[in-house]
Design a protein around this motif. Structure first.
Motif, PDB file in Angstrom:
ATOM      1  N   SER A   1       0.812  -1.218   0.000  1.00 50.60           N
ATOM      2  CA  SER A   1       0.000   0.000   0.000  1.00 50.60           C
ATOM      3  C   SER A   1       0.848   1.272   0.000  1.00 50.60           C
ATOM      4  O   SER A   1       0.306   2.368  -0.026  1.00 50.60           O
ATOM      5  CB  SER A   1      -0.938  -0.002   1.204  1.00 50.60           C
ATOM      6  N   LEU A   2       2.171   1.156   0.009  1.00 49.13           N
ATOM      7  CA  LEU A   2       3.031   2.337   0.052  1.00 49.13           C
ATOM      8  C   LEU A   2       2.792   3.295  -1.121  1.00 49.13           C
ATOM      9  O   LEU A   2       2.667   4.499  -0.893  1.00 49.13           O
ATOM     10  CB  LEU A   2       4.504   1.935   0.134  1.00 49.13           C
TER      11      LEU A   2
ATOM     12  N   GLN B   1      -6.210  20.841   1.134  1.00 50.36           N
ATOM     13  CA  GLN B   1      -7.353  21.747   1.041  1.00 50.36           C
ATOM     14  C   GLN B   1      -8.242  21.395  -0.156  1.00 50.36           C
ATOM     15  O   GLN B   1      -9.466  21.483  -0.072  1.00 50.36           O
ATOM     16  CB  GLN B   1      -6.887  23.200   0.962  1.00 50.36           C
ATOM     17  N   ALA B   2      -7.637  20.990  -1.247  1.00 56.48           N
ATOM     18  CA  ALA B   2      -8.407  20.583  -2.424  1.00 56.48           C
ATOM     19  C   ALA B   2      -9.185  19.296  -2.139  1.00 56.48           C
ATOM     20  O   ALA B   2     -10.339  19.154  -2.547  1.00 56.48           O
ATOM     21  CB  ALA B   2      -7.492  20.399  -3.629  1.00 56.48           C
ATOM     22  N   VAL B   3      -8.552  18.368  -1.433  1.00 50.91           N
ATOM     23  CA  VAL B   3      -9.222  17.116  -1.063  1.00 50.91           C
ATOM     24  C   VAL B   3     -10.422  17.414  -0.165  1.00 50.91           C
ATOM     25  O   VAL B   3     -11.518  16.878  -0.363  1.00 50.91           O
ATOM     26  CB  VAL B   3      -8.241  16.141  -0.378  1.00 50.91           C
ATOM     27  N   LEU B   4     -10.234  18.287   0.823  1.00 48.49           N
ATOM     28  CA  LEU B   4     -11.325  18.661   1.724  1.00 48.49           C
ATOM     29  C   LEU B   4     -12.451  19.342   0.953  1.00 48.49           C
ATOM     30  O   LEU B   4     -13.629  19.011   1.136  1.00 48.49           O
ATOM     31  CB  LEU B   4     -10.818  19.581   2.831  1.00 48.49           C
ATOM     32  N   ALA B   5     -12.125  20.256   0.066  1.00 46.30           N
ATOM     33  CA  ALA B   5     -13.145  20.959  -0.715  1.00 46.30           C
ATOM     34  C   ALA B   5     -13.924  19.976  -1.592  1.00 46.30           C
ATOM     35  O   ALA B   5     -15.157  20.068  -1.704  1.00 46.30           O
ATOM     36  CB  ALA B   5     -12.500  22.050  -1.569  1.00 46.30           C
ATOM     37  N   HIS B   6     -13.217  19.026  -2.185  1.00 50.28           N
ATOM     38  CA  HIS B   6     -13.853  18.004  -3.027  1.00 50.28           C
ATOM     39  C   HIS B   6     -14.816  17.169  -2.187  1.00 50.28           C
ATOM     40  O   HIS B   6     -15.969  16.943  -2.583  1.00 50.28           O
ATOM     41  CB  HIS B   6     -12.757  17.140  -3.658  1.00 50.28           C
TER      42      HIS B   6
ATOM     43  N   LEU C   1      -0.593  11.297   0.160  1.00 53.12           N
ATOM     44  CA  LEU C   1       0.145  12.361   0.845  1.00 53.12           C
ATOM     45  C   LEU C   1       0.568  13.483  -0.094  1.00 53.12           C
ATOM     46  O   LEU C   1       0.766  14.616   0.336  1.00 53.12           O
ATOM     47  CB  LEU C   1       1.357  11.784   1.566  1.00 53.12           C
ATOM     48  N   ALA C   2       0.689  13.168  -1.373  1.00 53.71           N
ATOM     49  CA  ALA C   2       1.109  14.174  -2.354  1.00 53.71           C
ATOM     50  C   ALA C   2      -0.047  15.092  -2.786  1.00 53.71           C
ATOM     51  O   ALA C   2       0.184  16.093  -3.466  1.00 53.71           O
ATOM     52  CB  ALA C   2       1.706  13.494  -3.583  1.00 53.71           C
TER      53      ALA C   2
ATOM     54  N   THR D   1     -28.220   1.995   8.741  1.00 52.17           N
ATOM     55  CA  THR D   1     -27.516   3.237   8.418  1.00 52.17           C
ATOM     56  C   THR D   1     -26.600   2.992   7.227  1.00 52.17           C
ATOM     57  O   THR D   1     -25.693   2.155   7.291  1.00 52.17           O
ATOM     58  CB  THR D   1     -26.686   3.731   9.617  1.00 52.17           C
ATOM     59  N   LEU D   2     -26.852   3.704   6.146  1.00 58.81           N
ATOM     60  CA  LEU D   2     -26.008   3.637   4.958  1.00 58.81           C
ATOM     61  C   LEU D   2     -24.904   4.668   5.109  1.00 58.81           C
ATOM     62  O   LEU D   2     -25.163   5.853   5.305  1.00 58.81           O
ATOM     63  CB  LEU D   2     -26.838   3.927   3.703  1.00 58.81           C
ATOM     64  N   ARG D   3     -23.664   4.211   5.031  1.00 66.98           N
ATOM     65  CA  ARG D   3     -22.501   5.082   5.222  1.00 66.98           C
ATOM     66  C   ARG D   3     -21.822   5.296   3.878  1.00 66.98           C
ATOM     67  O   ARG D   3     -21.329   4.359   3.253  1.00 66.98           O
ATOM     68  CB  ARG D   3     -21.539   4.427   6.209  1.00 66.98           C
ATOM     69  N   LEU D   4     -21.796   6.557   3.443  1.00 67.94           N
ATOM     70  CA  LEU D   4     -21.175   6.939   2.183  1.00 67.94           C
ATOM     71  C   LEU D   4     -19.994   7.850   2.476  1.00 67.94           C
ATOM     72  O   LEU D   4     -20.139   8.834   3.206  1.00 67.94           O
ATOM     73  CB  LEU D   4     -22.193   7.665   1.297  1.00 67.94           C
ATOM     74  N   SER D   5     -18.843   7.524   1.922  1.00 67.01           N
ATOM     75  CA  SER D   5     -17.625   8.285   2.201  1.00 67.01           C
ATOM     76  C   SER D   5     -16.949   8.675   0.894  1.00 67.01           C
ATOM     77  O   SER D   5     -16.066   7.972   0.407  1.00 67.01           O
ATOM     78  CB  SER D   5     -16.668   7.443   3.053  1.00 67.01           C
ATOM     79  N   PRO D   6     -17.356   9.804   0.312  1.00 67.41           N
ATOM     80  CA  PRO D   6     -16.719  10.209  -0.945  1.00 67.41           C
ATOM     81  C   PRO D   6     -15.240  10.512  -0.739  1.00 67.41           C
ATOM     82  O   PRO D   6     -14.882  11.238   0.181  1.00 67.41           O
ATOM     83  CB  PRO D   6     -17.496  11.458  -1.362  1.00 67.41           C
ATOM     84  N   GLY D   7     -14.421   9.924  -1.580  1.00 66.58           N
ATOM     85  CA  GLY D   7     -12.981  10.082  -1.427  1.00 66.58           C
ATOM     86  C   GLY D   7     -12.336  10.776  -2.607  1.00 66.58           C
ATOM     87  O   GLY D   7     -13.004  11.382  -3.448  1.00 66.58           O
ATOM     88  N   HIS D   8     -11.016  10.645  -2.672  1.00 58.06           N
ATOM     89  CA  HIS D   8     -10.184  11.306  -3.692  1.00 58.06           C
ATOM     90  C   HIS D   8     -10.698  11.076  -5.112  1.00 58.06           C
ATOM     91  O   HIS D   8     -10.691  11.979  -5.923  1.00 58.06           O
ATOM     92  CB  HIS D   8      -8.757  10.753  -3.657  1.00 58.06           C
ATOM     93  N   VAL D   9     -11.087   9.843  -5.388  1.00 55.80           N
ATOM     94  CA  VAL D   9     -11.425   9.487  -6.771  1.00 55.80           C
ATOM     95  C   VAL D   9     -12.929   9.435  -7.021  1.00 55.80           C
ATOM     96  O   VAL D   9     -13.351   9.127  -8.133  1.00 55.80           O
ATOM     97  CB  VAL D   9     -10.759   8.155  -7.181  1.00 55.80           C
TER      98      VAL D   9
END
Length: 109
Positions: free
Chosen positions: A2-3, A15-20, A10-11, A82-90
């Motif tokens: 997973s490295l 702030q962009a990730v949070l805004a997305h 990490l790259a 409870t349906l848990r949705l976690s929008p991520g980077h992609v």
């Protein structure tokens, strides 16, 4: 291992990730309200993390919901009803709309 994924993550611009994430979370919340799915997490982004919790639509078996979502390459989980949705980077806006369309179909009978 997973490295490489960790290095990629990490790259990214935090702030962009949070805004997305906030944008997609707002889409989920607004869309859930529009189709009558109960929001279980705080609507205020300052009071919730990166996930959005929704009530599984009445008459829907949570395990079947998750399997149906996975069959369509939508990844989420249920904890009880409870349906848990976690929008991520992609996660894309189109992906959020696919989730909302699926939930709308379940709530309309």
């Amino acid at each position: 291992g997973s490295l490489p994924a960790l290095q990629w993550s990490l790259a990214q611009d935090a702030q962009a990730v949070l805004a997305h994430n906030r944008l997609l979370g707002a889409m989920l919340i607004d869309g859930a309200r529009d189709i009558g799915v109960k929001l279980l997490s705080p609507s205020d982004p300052a009071q919730r993390g990166g996930s959005v919790m929704l009530q599984v639509p009445a008459g829907t078996e949570p395990g079947l919901l998750i399997q149906t979502m996975r069959d369509q390459d939508i990844w989420a989980d249920c904890r009880s009803t409870t349906l848990r949705l976690s929008p991520g980077h992609v996660t894309t806006a189109a992906g959020v709309l696919r989730v909302l369309d699926m939930l709308a179909a379940m709530t309309s009978g």
